[in-house]
Design a protein around this motif. Structure first.
Motif, PDB file in Angstrom:
ATOM      1  N   VAL A  11       0.807  -1.097   0.068  1.00 13.51           N
ATOM      2  CA  VAL A  11       0.144   0.027   0.028  1.00 13.51           C
ATOM      3  C   VAL A  11       0.903   1.200   0.189  1.00 13.51           C
ATOM      4  CG1 VAL A  11      -1.602   1.407   1.356  1.00 13.51           C
ATOM      5  CG2 VAL A  11      -1.892  -1.034   1.350  1.00 13.51           C
ATOM      6  N   ARG A  12       0.458   2.131  -0.939  1.00 14.57           N
ATOM      7  CA  ARG A  12       1.213   3.668  -1.010  1.00 14.57           C
ATOM      8  C   ARG A  12       0.367   4.722  -0.600  1.00 14.57           C
ATOM      9  NH1 ARG A  12       5.766   1.963  -0.143  1.00 14.57           N
ATOM     10  NH2 ARG A  12       6.769   3.957  -0.772  1.00 14.57           N
ATOM     11  N   HIS A  13      -0.941   4.351  -0.873  1.00 11.46           N
ATOM     12  CA  HIS A  13      -1.862   5.456  -0.490  1.00 11.46           C
ATOM     13  C   HIS A  13      -2.780   5.058   0.495  1.00 11.46           C
ATOM     14  CE1 HIS A  13      -0.222   7.667  -3.745  1.00 11.46           C
ATOM     15  NE2 HIS A  13      -0.433   6.425  -4.500  1.00 11.46           N
ATOM     16  N   CYS A  47      -0.718   8.107  19.118  1.00 15.91           N
ATOM     17  CA  CYS A  47       0.572   7.181  18.516  1.00 15.91           C
ATOM     18  C   CYS A  47       1.436   7.858  17.355  1.00 15.91           C
ATOM     19  CB  CYS A  47      -0.070   5.996  17.863  1.00 15.91           C
ATOM     20  SG  CYS A  47      -0.726   5.007  19.178  1.00 15.91           S
ATOM     21  N   HIS A  48       0.975   9.002  16.878  1.00 15.88           N
ATOM     22  CA  HIS A  48       1.592   9.830  15.827  1.00 15.88           C
ATOM     23  C   HIS A  48       2.018   8.892  14.587  1.00 15.88           C
ATOM     24  CE1 HIS A  48       1.901  13.226  18.648  1.00 15.88           C
ATOM     25  NE2 HIS A  48       2.424  12.273  19.685  1.00 15.88           N
ATOM     26  N   LEU A  49       0.816   8.424  14.332  1.00 16.14           N
ATOM     27  CA  LEU A  49       0.966   7.381  13.289  1.00 16.14           C
ATOM     28  C   LEU A  49       1.098   8.048  12.022  1.00 16.14           C
ATOM     29  CD1 LEU A  49       0.589   4.444  12.226  1.00 16.14           C
ATOM     30  CD2 LEU A  49      -1.884   5.392  11.781  1.00 16.14           C
ATOM     31  N   ASN A  50       0.593   9.109  11.624  1.00 12.09           N
ATOM     32  CA  ASN A  50       0.641   9.829  10.467  1.00 12.09           C
ATOM     33  C   ASN A  50       2.344  10.372   9.986  1.00 12.09           C
ATOM     34  OD1 ASN A  50      -1.701   9.635  10.151  1.00 12.09           O
ATOM     35  ND2 ASN A  50      -2.209  11.856   9.617  1.00 12.09           N
ATOM     36  N   PRO A  51       2.875  11.013  10.805  1.00 10.78           N
ATOM     37  CA  PRO A  51       4.397  11.363  10.569  1.00 10.78           C
ATOM     38  C   PRO A  51       5.158   9.908  10.553  1.00 10.78           C
ATOM     39  CG  PRO A  51       4.018  12.137  12.898  1.00 10.78           C
ATOM     40  CD  PRO A  51       2.376  11.717  12.086  1.00 10.78           C
ATOM     41  N   GLU A 109       1.593   7.700   1.673  1.00 11.54           N
ATOM     42  CA  GLU A 109       0.573   8.879   1.807  1.00 11.54           C
ATOM     43  C   GLU A 109      -0.627   8.448   2.734  1.00 11.54           C
ATOM     44  OE1 GLU A 109      -1.162  11.705  -1.698  1.00 11.54           O
ATOM     45  OE2 GLU A 109      -2.135   9.608  -1.369  1.00 11.54           O
ATOM     46  N   VAL A 110      -0.694   9.539   3.730  1.00  9.39           N
ATOM     47  CA  VAL A 110      -1.988   9.499   4.662  1.00  9.39           C
ATOM     48  C   VAL A 110      -2.629  10.550   4.566  1.00  9.39           C
ATOM     49  CG1 VAL A 110      -2.616   8.679   6.749  1.00  9.39           C
ATOM     50  CG2 VAL A 110      -0.346   8.278   6.221  1.00  9.39           C
ATOM     51  N   ILE A 111      -3.772  10.461   4.010  1.00  9.75           N
ATOM     52  CA  ILE A 111      -4.915  11.433   3.891  1.00  9.75           C
ATOM     53  C   ILE A 111      -5.928  11.139   4.879  1.00  9.75           C
ATOM     54  CG2 ILE A 111      -6.577  12.582   2.620  1.00  9.75           C
ATOM     55  CD1 ILE A 111      -3.902  12.920   1.301  1.00  9.75           C
ATOM     56  N   ASP A 112      -6.227  12.383   5.797  1.00 10.50           N
ATOM     57  CA  ASP A 112      -7.139  12.536   6.795  1.00 10.50           C
ATOM     58  C   ASP A 112      -8.467  12.893   6.163  1.00 10.50           C
ATOM     59  OD1 ASP A 112      -6.009  11.663   9.121  1.00 10.50           O
ATOM     60  OD2 ASP A 112      -4.920  13.380   9.309  1.00 10.50           O
ATOM     61  N   THR A 113      -9.496  11.927   6.295  1.00 10.06           N
ATOM     62  CA  THR A 113     -10.811  12.572   5.475  1.00 10.06           C
ATOM     63  C   THR A 113     -12.001  13.211   6.184  1.00 10.06           C
ATOM     64  OG1 THR A 113     -11.459  10.296   5.882  1.00 10.06           O
ATOM     65  CG2 THR A 113     -10.135  10.627   3.917  1.00 10.06           C
TER      66      THR A 113
END
Lengths: 457, 191
Positions: A99-101, A113-117, A125-129
């Protein structure tokens, strides 16, 4: 005094502070109207509190039952002892499916947990929706409220941000137009996502269900379109039975925003055909907190945000002033459990008025815990020097009649005679934004003697 | 292993066992379910329409969605323009303008309807469609969420959701905007 310092910069803009204060109070009033429309509201709060107390006292049993049911449903279950392990588990799942996106719906746990960084560092790429979350993600800020993440911003801020990042019209500030711009942007992200991550509102031990509540439909758009779905939950999200959802779904949205229910209340048991479903159960200090008898009730929290909307300190200092993932009253009793020294100022960011405890849908004794954390902080030696000295002095004076009489007389005279600069200076924290009260001519004891005749002395 | 460490810590730290409470269902006598349901559907931002013999689904759809050509229907006996059996990937549903779906029941206290994967054909359909119509029988209304969960069996079900009103947000300055990421409108048709 981290909180006080950051709060000072928040209130520097008076108009914005007033707007923030009133916007949140408006939500509190909507909550009141929704609660008052339900005659059994107080009974529901009591039931919710008891269900959570029962669950916490059998947490190991219900977690094992939940795991067993989830496995029976074909889901994969992972356990993470801390934030780091949680992030690595999620990353391994994403690697396995190349998975890349990723799209992600609101999850205070993944914030914690500071998952995004972490994932971004691995090139994912992590997009908050959620719209509010997307706004603050584009601004590279943390959320300032757990239900209204961008409540600290004005539409002009969002308009300028979207013009820069999403190519919307320059100067556009209409919320409808800006929401539509975000909708178009996020649709393309949903359609391209290879995995979706969600938070969890409730995990039902009896059925292995994960219940996710949103108003926007963003969690569902993510989960149902991407082949891989990952649900990250703190271990306190467990409730025993399907029937318990009846109590919690009646309380959650009414407490949070004053709606009778969230627009979408989704129940995930099994992966879609051809898809995979993962559940990550996270401890990160929760099992330790369970052992603190005076504070364990905080684990009942269902993250509705009602305590923030009602808090006179939160409303006038903003979520960012707390410096913890979860701000406001509930954050101020959770954060010291994670790091006492770092968060030792938060239990003091309260007037102890008790409004938070009054609105809490699971009846957490929030303001009493704030008070108890103060004792712990004093005992462990984390008070600031000024506070320690002034409290010790005040304690001595208040305990001895002679010095108390003398100090009172001195103060009454001095406050009337001293010029402003001597009273309102750096030493007087209290007088920074306020006038000192008018000094009475005499003390209560003198007044009583005079008005009611000779006292009983 | 973290699992065992966590469970061991919980066993050590958990408080004394506390019994679970009895759950009443708070149902009341003499409640006009239809009236309350209708009011709550509207309060949540939805539209309410009564189906009659003179006003069947086809007529109301034609009247309220006159220009809609991309219609996906999971209602028996009501074919849409999109053949749902040909859909292989959920992303293929992106063009759906209107989805017409059967709801198992509705909840009067909040205007929510209960939809399941089996009834909808595709999990994504109620969310990805631009507009949503749900159809339900007036016999299938319950008072509150306690009663609602008595009618559901989550065990063995892949996915199910309560939906109350269209997708909405107030994330920009607390201004309510309809049509965030999911359906832009919800119409509930009762027969």
């Amino acid at each position: 005094m981290n909180h006080a310092k950051k709060a000072a910069s928040f209130i520097a803009n008076e108009a914005r502070t007033d707007w923030h204060d009133q916007a949140l109070w408006f939500v509190r009033e909507k909550r009141d109207r929704a609660a008052h429309a339900i005659p059994e509201w107080e009974a529901l709060r009591e039931l919710a509190s008891q269900i959570k107390a029962h669950t916490l006292s059998n947490l190991d049993i219900y977690l094992e039952q939940f795991e067993k049911q989830a496995l029976k449903n074909g889901a994969h279950v992972h356990w993470a002892i801390d934030a780091e392990e949680h992030n690595h588990i999620v990353h391994r799942i994403l690697q396995k499916h190349q998975v890349r996106h990723v799209v992600k719906s609101k999850s205070m746990l993944t914030e914690e947990c500071h998952l995004n960084p972490f994932l971004e560092q691995q090139g994912i790429e992590v997009i908050d929706t959620d719209l509010g979350e997307r706004i603050i993600q584009l601004r590279e800020e943390p959320p300032s409220h757990i239900v209204l993440p961008a409540i600290h911003l004005k539409k002009e801020d969002v308009g300028a941000l979207f013009h820069e990042k999403l190519n919307s019209e320059k100067g556009a500030t209409d919320p409808k137009y800006l929401t539509e711009a975000a909708r178009q942007h996020l649709r393309s992200k949903f359609l391209n996502a290879q995995a979706a991550i969600t938070g969890v509102n409730f995990a039902v031990a009896e059925t292995g269900s994960l219940v996710v509540c949103t108003n926007e439909g963003n969690a569902d758009m993510g989960v149902h379109l991407a082949p891989v779905q990952i649900h990250c939950m703190g271990l306190e999200k467990i409730i025993p039975r399907q029937a318990d959802l009846g109590v919690f779904t009646r309380l959650l949205a009414r407490s949070a925003t004053g709606q009778p229910i969230t627009v979408y209340t989704s129940h995930h048991q099994q992966a879609k055909v051809g898809g995979e479903m993962y559940i990550v159960i996270v401890d990160n200090g929760r099992s330790e907190h369970l052992g603190r008898a005076d504070f364990r009730n905080a684990l009942k929290c269902i993250r509705c945000g009602a305590c923030m909307n009602t808090c006179p300190v939160y409303r006038r200092s903003g979520g960012h002033s707390y410096g913890s993932t979860i701000p406001g009253p509930i954050g101020s009793i959770l954060a010291p459990g994670l790091d006492l020294e770092q968060n030792s100022d938060l239990p003091f960011a309260s007037t102890l008025c008790g409004s938070c405890s009054d609105v809490c849908p699971v009846k957490i004794d929030i303001h009493e815990q704030l008070y108890r954390w103060r004792q712990v902080i004093a005992q462990e030696g984390h008070l600031t020097r000024v506070k320690k000295w002034s409290m010790a002095t005040a304690g001595k004076v208040l305990a001895s009649p002679g010095p108390y009489d003398f100090t009172g007389k001195m103060a009454r005279t001095a406050l009337n005679l001293l010029p402003r600069f001597a009273l309102y200076n750096g030493l007087n924290e209290w007088g920074k934004e306020r006038e000192l009260p008018q000094v009475p001519k005499e003390r209560f004891r003198e007044w009583y003697k005079r008005v009611r005749g000779v006292g009983n002395e | 292993m973290s699992r065992d460490k966590i469970l061991t810590a919980i066993r050590k730290n958990k408080p004394e066992a506390q019994a679970p409470p009895e759950l009443p269902d708070f149902r009341r006598a003499d409640v006009d379910l239809e009236k309350i349901f209708r009011e709550m559907v509207v309060a949540m931002g939805g539209k309410f329409l009564q189906l009659t013999e003179k006003q069947p689904i086809e007529t109301l759809i034609a009247e309220h969605f006159p220009n809609e050509i991309n219609i996906a229907s999971a209602m028996p006996g009501l074919p849409g323009s999109i053949n749902l059996t040909k859909i292989r990937y959920p992303a293929q549903l992106e063009g759906v303008g209107l989805a017409i779906l059967p709801a198992q029941f509705g909840v009067a206290e909040n205007g929510a309807v209960w939809l399941t994967e089996t009834d909808c054909g595709h999990r994504a359909l109620p969310f990805i469609a631009q507009h949503l119509v749900v159809v339900l029988k007036k016999e299938n209304l319950v008072q509150n969420m306690h009663e609602a969960y008595q009618r559901i069996r989550l065990d063995g079900m892949g996915f199910g959701a309560f939906i109350a009103g269209p997708s909405k947000t107030a994330d920009i300055e607390q201004s309510l905007v309809i049509g965030a990421q999911g359906a832009r409108s919800l119409t509930v048709m009762l027969y």
